[in-house]
Scaffold this active site. Sequence first.
Site, PDB file in Angstrom:
ATOM      1  N   LYS A  54      16.542   6.700 -34.473  1.00  7.68           N
ATOM      2  CA  LYS A  54      16.240   8.116 -35.074  1.00  7.68           C
ATOM      3  C   LYS A  54      16.924   8.185 -36.407  1.00  7.68           C
ATOM      4  O   LYS A  54      16.210   8.618 -36.839  1.00  7.68           O
ATOM      5  CB  LYS A  54      15.894   9.086 -33.873  1.00  7.68           C
ATOM      6  N   LYS A 108      24.871  10.812 -26.283  1.00  5.46           N
ATOM      7  CA  LYS A 108      24.219  11.415 -26.381  1.00  5.46           C
ATOM      8  C   LYS A 108      24.572  11.562 -24.121  1.00  5.46           C
ATOM      9  O   LYS A 108      25.502  10.777 -23.807  1.00  5.46           O
ATOM     10  CB  LYS A 108      22.907  10.643 -25.387  1.00  5.46           C
ATOM     11  N   GLY A 140       6.292  21.020 -26.476  1.00  8.75           N
ATOM     12  CA  GLY A 140       4.937  20.471 -26.242  1.00  8.75           C
ATOM     13  C   GLY A 140       3.978  22.251 -26.303  1.00  8.75           C
ATOM     14  O   GLY A 140       2.192  22.213 -26.952  1.00  8.75           O
ATOM     15  N   ASP A 151       1.115  20.126 -16.909  1.00 10.93           N
ATOM     16  CA  ASP A 151       2.614  20.467 -16.104  1.00 10.93           C
ATOM     17  C   ASP A 151       2.959  20.702 -14.760  1.00 10.93           C
ATOM     18  O   ASP A 151       1.758  20.863 -14.057  1.00 10.93           O
ATOM     19  CB  ASP A 151       3.049  22.112 -17.096  1.00 10.93           C
TER      20      ASP A 151
HETATM   21  P1  NAD Z   1      11.166  21.378 -21.716  1.00 13.24           P
HETATM   22  O1  NAD Z   1      12.158  21.615 -20.952  1.00 13.24           O
HETATM   23  O2  NAD Z   1      11.363  22.555 -22.586  1.00 13.24           O
HETATM   24  O3  NAD Z   1       9.269  21.344 -21.390  1.00 13.24           O
HETATM   25  C1  NAD Z   1       9.343  20.354 -20.849  1.00 13.24           C
HETATM   26  C2  NAD Z   1       8.331  20.354 -19.989  1.00 13.24           C
HETATM   27  O4  NAD Z   1       6.963  19.219 -19.321  1.00 13.24           O
HETATM   28  C3  NAD Z   1       8.175  21.839 -18.774  1.00 13.24           C
HETATM   29  O5  NAD Z   1       7.419  22.720 -18.839  1.00 13.24           O
HETATM   30  C4  NAD Z   1       8.149  20.663 -17.883  1.00 13.24           C
HETATM   31  O6  NAD Z   1       7.966  21.193 -16.475  1.00 13.24           O
HETATM   32  C5  NAD Z   1       7.499  19.418 -17.448  1.00 13.24           C
HETATM   33  N1  NAD Z   1       7.475  18.329 -16.510  1.00 13.24           N
HETATM   34  C6  NAD Z   1       8.421  18.104 -16.429  1.00 13.24           C
HETATM   35  N2  NAD Z   1       8.120  17.064 -15.542  1.00 13.24           N
HETATM   36  C7  NAD Z   1       6.474  16.795 -15.886  1.00 13.24           C
HETATM   37  C8  NAD Z   1       5.440  15.567 -15.758  1.00 13.24           C
HETATM   38  N3  NAD Z   1       5.923  15.098 -14.205  1.00 13.24           N
HETATM   39  N4  NAD Z   1       4.368  16.215 -15.324  1.00 13.24           N
HETATM   40  C9  NAD Z   1       3.650  17.255 -16.513  1.00 13.24           C
HETATM   41  N5  NAD Z   1       5.012  18.150 -16.610  1.00 13.24           N
HETATM   42  C10 NAD Z   1       6.125  18.343 -16.787  1.00 13.24           C
HETATM   43  O7  NAD Z   1      11.464  20.364 -22.940  1.00 13.24           O
HETATM   44  P2  NAD Z   1      11.172  20.337 -24.678  1.00 13.24           P
HETATM   45  O8  NAD Z   1      12.336  20.384 -24.816  1.00 13.24           O
HETATM   46  O9  NAD Z   1      10.108  21.226 -24.585  1.00 13.24           O
HETATM   47  O10 NAD Z   1      11.806  18.314 -24.338  1.00 13.24           O
HETATM   48  C11 NAD Z   1      10.437  17.830 -24.106  1.00 13.24           C
HETATM   49  C12 NAD Z   1      10.624  16.467 -24.536  1.00 13.24           C
HETATM   50  O11 NAD Z   1      10.966  15.924 -25.935  1.00 13.24           O
HETATM   51  C13 NAD Z   1      11.921  15.738 -24.452  1.00 13.24           C
HETATM   52  O12 NAD Z   1      11.580  13.990 -23.627  1.00 13.24           O
HETATM   53  C14 NAD Z   1      12.824  15.350 -24.475  1.00 13.24           C
HETATM   54  O13 NAD Z   1      14.052  14.793 -24.740  1.00 13.24           O
HETATM   55  C15 NAD Z   1      11.647  15.380 -25.932  1.00 13.24           C
HETATM   56  N6  NAD Z   1      12.798  15.887 -27.347  1.00 13.24           N
HETATM   57  C16 NAD Z   1      12.644  17.267 -27.617  1.00 13.24           C
HETATM   58  C17 NAD Z   1      13.380  17.823 -28.733  1.00 13.24           C
HETATM   59  C18 NAD Z   1      13.896  18.936 -28.762  1.00 13.24           C
HETATM   60  O14 NAD Z   1      13.841  19.247 -30.433  1.00 13.24           O
HETATM   61  N7  NAD Z   1      13.312  19.558 -28.035  1.00 13.24           N
HETATM   62  C19 NAD Z   1      13.786  16.512 -29.959  1.00 13.24           C
HETATM   63  C20 NAD Z   1      13.051  15.493 -29.802  1.00 13.24           C
HETATM   64  C21 NAD Z   1      12.904  14.912 -28.017  1.00 13.24           C
HETATM   65  C1  PPY Z   2      16.730  14.500 -30.109  1.00 12.84           C
HETATM   66  O1  PPY Z   2      16.614  13.887 -31.420  1.00 12.84           O
HETATM   67  O2  PPY Z   2      17.124  13.363 -28.761  1.00 12.84           O
HETATM   68  C2  PPY Z   2      17.911  15.379 -29.062  1.00 12.84           C
HETATM   69  O3  PPY Z   2      18.942  14.825 -28.495  1.00 12.84           O
HETATM   70  C3  PPY Z   2      18.359  16.452 -29.925  1.00 12.84           C
HETATM   71  C4  PPY Z   2      19.404  16.771 -30.946  1.00 12.84           C
HETATM   72  C5  PPY Z   2      19.229  15.470 -32.320  1.00 12.84           C
HETATM   73  C6  PPY Z   2      20.225  15.551 -33.604  1.00 12.84           C
HETATM   74  C7  PPY Z   2      21.387  15.519 -32.968  1.00 12.84           C
HETATM   75  C8  PPY Z   2      21.606  16.495 -32.016  1.00 12.84           C
HETATM   76  C9  PPY Z   2      20.978  16.739 -31.079  1.00 12.84           C
END
Ligand code: NAD
Ligand code: PPY
Length: 368
Positions: free
Chosen positions: A67, A79, A188, A206
């Site tokens: 990334k 991580k 999401g 969800d």
């Molecule tokens: P979050 O925990 O806020 O949301 C995840 C949602 O998925 C929750 O509502 C949960 O109930 C639901 N969920 C879990 N298992 C499920 C299933 N089997 N079926 C349907 N729904 C399900 O997490 P987030 O911050 O929204 O991140 C979502 C994904 O994006 C993660 O995989 C995370 O690693 C990835 N991600 C997030 C970020 C960020 O900035 N937050 C950055 C890069 C990647």
């Molecule tokens: C991700 O993008 O999957 C993360 O873990 C968030 C993040 C991105 C860059 C620095 C630290 C955490």
Amino acid sequence: MSIDDELRWDGELTVTRHDRETDTTFVIRIDSTRLGPASGGTRAAHYPSIGHALADAGKLAGAMTLKMAVSDLPMGGGKSVIALPAPRNRIDSATWTRILDIHAENIDKLEGNYWTGPDVNTNSSDMDQLSRTTKYVFGRSVDNGGAGSSAHATALGVFEAMKATARRRGLGTLDGRTVLVQGLGAVGGDVVRLAAQAGARLLVADTDPQRLEAASLAGHTVVPAGEVLRTPCDLFAPCAMGGIIDSGAAASIPTLAVAGAANNILTDPAAGEVLRSRGVLCAPDFVANAGGAFHLVGREVLGWNEDDVVERTRGIGRTLDEVYSLSEERGITTEAAALLLARARLSPASATAAATSAAPAAAAASPV
Ligand code: NAD
Ligand code: PPY
């Protein structure tokens, strides 16, 4: 997932620690510091075994390296995984504080070779708590001097990825298209809002009934969580957990395109081959979900303002166009094409990339 197999992982460093009092195991994996200090969020979850926790941390750290490289950010990949004795919602607040304090101590011992941030089950206030013990933390709350949640930027980048992928797959704009979003959390939920504004018809899934109720009240159609891989749609956006499309699912999933926020959506390269053979266009997740990295690293290391973050995040659509063109020219999967772009920046030959990353990487030792 055996510990023996996991100890043959070829990243740069694995740190583990167990706390008997809370029955918690801590893992930090540094995949690469080639382009700068390793960085990536802290995920807290209940795992079936320590082998599973190590495997998850390793895969997620590898995705962070790619990334950062494909996004041209001056950081490496790492991580943290906190393997909890029970699901997060069953950990009381005193125990959680102790867990965060131990995690912060571990990070601090790495002296800036690894910088953390929020991930699944950790948020900005948890980053505030970590920052009481260590300075190597991105994404503290704004009131506490940090960049705050990365979720909005991640969602914006995923939305750009959805538009670019739909366009390239011949679907035109999202207007009138059926988009299935799995996971209505921080990212999401925002993806749903943006896609609905663009005129898409939303199907949502969800495991949390409260989130489903809110989405249903907003007029979206609820799909049972167990049915997402069998529900016809134009574009599928996995925004829950990774590892949901294996070769079997890839052979049958009734969609034309995939673009979502989850890290490591495909279980392995074979799943990407199967999608490609069926004409399902898949946005590589380490390109599509980089908006959060632009937000955290951009704001806290590179001195960007919010407009800079938005501009760079919107550029995710252009990066994907490049990935899709390369995939067509070479006859390879989109994942393999994105890997080529990332590895070009990581290769020893790309000395300029490493040299130009030196200044911001040094700046990371004292974030702006
Ligand atoms: P979050 O925990 O806020 O949301 C995840 C949602 O998925 C929750 O509502 C949960 O109930 C639901 N969920 C879990 N298992 C499920 C299933 N089997 N079926 C349907 N729904 C399900 O997490 P987030 O911050 O929204 O991140 C979502 C994904 O994006 C993660 O995989 C995370 O690693 C990835 N991600 C997030 C970020 C960020 O900035 N937050 C950055 C890069 C990647
Ligand atoms: C991700 O993008 O999957 C993360 O873990 C968030 C993040 C991105 C860059 C620095 C630290 C955490």
